[in-house]
Design an enzyme around this catalytic site. Structure first.
Site, short mmCIF file in Angstrom:
data_model
loop_
_atom_site.label_atom_id
_atom_site.label_comp_id
_atom_site.label_asym_id
_atom_site.label_seq_id
_atom_site.Cartn_x
_atom_site.Cartn_y
_atom_site.Cartn_z
N HIS A 1 0.88 -1.13 0.03
CA HIS A 1 0.04 -0.03 -0.13
C HIS A 1 0.81 1.20 -0.02
O HIS A 1 1.78 1.33 0.79
CB HIS A 1 -0.95 0.17 1.16
CG HIS A 1 -2.06 -0.86 0.98
ND1 HIS A 1 -3.11 -0.74 1.82
CD2 HIS A 1 -2.10 -1.97 0.27
CE1 HIS A 1 -4.24 -1.64 1.68
NE2 HIS A 1 -3.52 -2.39 0.45
N TYR B 1 -9.42 5.55 7.43
CA TYR B 1 -9.52 5.85 8.46
C TYR B 1 -10.32 7.01 8.69
O TYR B 1 -10.25 8.01 8.14
CB TYR B 1 -8.11 6.36 9.02
CG TYR B 1 -6.98 5.44 9.47
CD1 TYR B 1 -6.15 5.10 8.24
CD2 TYR B 1 -6.79 4.47 10.49
CE1 TYR B 1 -5.24 3.85 8.42
CE2 TYR B 1 -6.05 3.63 10.86
CZ TYR B 1 -5.21 3.35 9.79
OH TYR B 1 -4.13 2.33 9.84
N PRO C 1 -4.25 0.62 18.72
CA PRO C 1 -3.99 0.11 17.24
C PRO C 1 -4.17 1.13 16.14
O PRO C 1 -3.74 0.67 14.98
CB PRO C 1 -4.98 -1.00 17.01
CG PRO C 1 -5.98 -0.91 17.95
CD PRO C 1 -5.45 -0.08 19.13
N LYS D 1 1.10 -0.14 14.97
CA LYS D 1 2.54 -0.25 15.27
C LYS D 1 2.84 -1.37 16.22
O LYS D 1 4.14 -1.55 16.43
CB LYS D 1 3.07 1.37 16.22
CG LYS D 1 3.09 2.22 15.43
CD LYS D 1 4.30 2.43 14.57
CE LYS D 1 4.04 3.37 13.41
NZ LYS D 1 3.82 2.98 12.20
N TYR E 1 3.72 6.79 10.05
CA TYR E 1 3.06 5.51 9.45
C TYR E 1 3.68 4.40 9.03
O TYR E 1 3.56 3.23 9.26
CB TYR E 1 1.80 6.18 8.73
CG TYR E 1 0.81 5.13 8.51
CD1 TYR E 1 -0.31 4.97 9.50
CD2 TYR E 1 0.74 4.03 7.40
CE1 TYR E 1 -1.30 3.99 9.14
CE2 TYR E 1 -0.18 3.13 7.25
CZ TYR E 1 -1.08 3.02 8.22
OH TYR E 1 -2.10 2.00 8.23
#
Ligand code: RFL
Ligand code: PHB
Length: 391
Positions: free
Chosen positions: A72, A202, A294, A298, A386
């Site tokens: 991704h 998200y 979550p 990580k 990220y």
């Protein structure tokens, strides 16, 4: 029985450590409370940073991940009814993440361990106890088939997760813990339906957070924020899909394919760090030492980097008779861990509905999100964290 490193816990941290040590010619035995099937039945993480991908390659178990994992290059943030893409690849000079489930990682590591004939003792229940790790000859005892067994070792690796015996065995006078418990959890649903989008979404909404994730082109993983008191039995599949729809934009709703759940569970959210991570010859790694909510994806990645540092430290000890790596283990890990704790706390705070901040809190979050997606500096900071900070 005697081994060089006794590893407690056959989650990703323990299995990865076992494999890295074996590759370096260091003997190890793993003790696991549950059965292998039980460990594989837990649906958890989905996103691997490049560091974790590299480690699996180093262990020689990366083939299926490269075949089946989904690379991704971006994520989407949904707020105020609009989706905005964060170009992880473009903002980080070509970095990406790999979507490959923790279940698959664990499966690949268990298969490799079995193929190499390495010892894993499953179903030890709560019988494992640690002894003499403040001296040169630590021991681990456990009960199996009604008999007490003892393993003599040079080191004990505590890879037994948040509720394990290793952190609980550390001397209370030395151990310091830091904790933040969030007033909500994530209700997760796994279903054999195609993901609604090819990237993760998200979502920050007035009804609470939602996440659209996946495991493969035909298996989706969705989450909705729920109050801590909610019980999974109270959430029918239909209620879940309705709530998810209510948190998505119209175009996403149109693409959403629903179906029967194959797993559904609620996970509370917590930030937690234990310091130090070494007590004589006992070393903590992964969730045994720290928990992140979550949101930043990580947890598994931090477990992998702890294990990288720990295996290097043991290799240095055996090859060069040097204590340098083991002496610095805790300090080196904690620097990275606190940065991941900060990022996970920040992203959680930005994306969730908090019971006490009301409409004002919602507006402030939307303003920050608006800034985030329109400022290259802010987007870059999100993207860097990220995809994972450098080792
Ligand atoms: P684990 O996986 O908990 O494994 C510990 C093992 O130790 C065993 N054990 C014992 N064995 C012997 N004796 C005892 N007394 C024992 N006590 C416990 C346990 O049975 C278990 O098998 O810890 P480890 O290896 O440190 O791995 C950590 C990860 O599992 C965890 O950080 C991640 O799952 C967190 N996480 C995510 N991390 C990511 O990097 N990316 C993600 O996308 C991501 N998503 C998530 C997540 C965690 C979630 N939940 C359920 C908390 C999504 C969710 C919903
Ligand atoms: C998941 O797919 O389970 C997942 C993905 C991203 C997260 C958390 C969980 O941030």
């Amino acid at each position: 029985m005697r081994t060089q490193v006794a590893i407690i816990g056959a989650g990703p941290a323990g299995l990865l450590l076992g494999q890295l040590l074996h590759k370096a010619g260091i003997d190890n035995i793993i003790l696991e409370r549950q059965s292998a099937a039980h460990v594989l039945g837990r649906i958890r993480a989905g996103v691997l940073e490049q560091v974790a991908v590299n480690l699996l390659d180093e262990c020689g178990v990366g083939a299926r991940m490269h075949r089946e994992g989904l690379v991704h290059q971006g994520i989407e943030l949904l707020f105020a009814g609009q989706r905005h893409r964060i170009d992880l690849h473009g903002l980080t000079g070509g970095k990406s993440v790999t979507v490959y489930g923790q279940t698959e990682v664990t499966h690949d590591l268990m298969d490799a361990r079995q193929a190499e004939g390495l010892v894993t003792v499953y179903e030890t229940g709560d019988t494992v106890s640690l002894h003499d790790f403040d001296g040169a000859r630590p021991k681990v005892r456990y009960v199996r088939d009604g008999r007490t067994h003892e393993i003599e070792c040079d080191f004990i690796a505590g890879c037994d997760g948040f509720h394990g015996v290793c952190r609980a065995s550390a001397p209370a006078a030395v151990l310091k813990t830091y904790e933040k418990v969030y007033p909500f959890g994530w209700l997760g649903l796994l279903a054999d339906v195609p993901p609604l989008s090819h990237e993760l979404i998200y979502a920050n909404t007035g009804r609470g957070f939602a996440l659209c994730s996946m495991r493969s082109p035909s298996r989706s993983r969705y989450y909705v924020q729920v109050p801590l008191q909610d019980k999974v039995e109270d959430w029918s599949d239909e209620a879940f899909w309705n709530e998810l729809r209510a948190r998505l934009d119209p175009a996403a709703c149109e693409r959403l394919v629903t179906g029967p759940s194959i797993e559904k569970s609620i996970a509370p959210l917590r930030s937690f760090v234990a310091e130090p991570m070494r007590f004589g010859r006992l070393f903590l790694a992964g969730d045994a030492a720290h928990i992140v909510p979550p949101t930043g994806a990580k947890g598994l990645n931090l477990a992998a980097t702890d294990v990288k540092y720990l295996s290097n430290a043991f290799i240095e000890y055996y090859r060069e008779r040097s204590d340098r790596g083991i002496d610095h283990y805790s300090e080196v890990c904690l620097r990275r861990i606190w940065k991941a704790e900060r990022f996970s706390w920040w992203f959680t705070s930005l994306m969730h509905k908090f019971p006490d901040t009301g409409e004002f809190g919602q507006k402030v979050q939307e303003a920050e999100l608006d800034y985030l997606v329109n400022s290259r500096a802010a987007s870059t900071s999100l993207a860097e964290n990220y995809v994972g900070l450098p080792l």
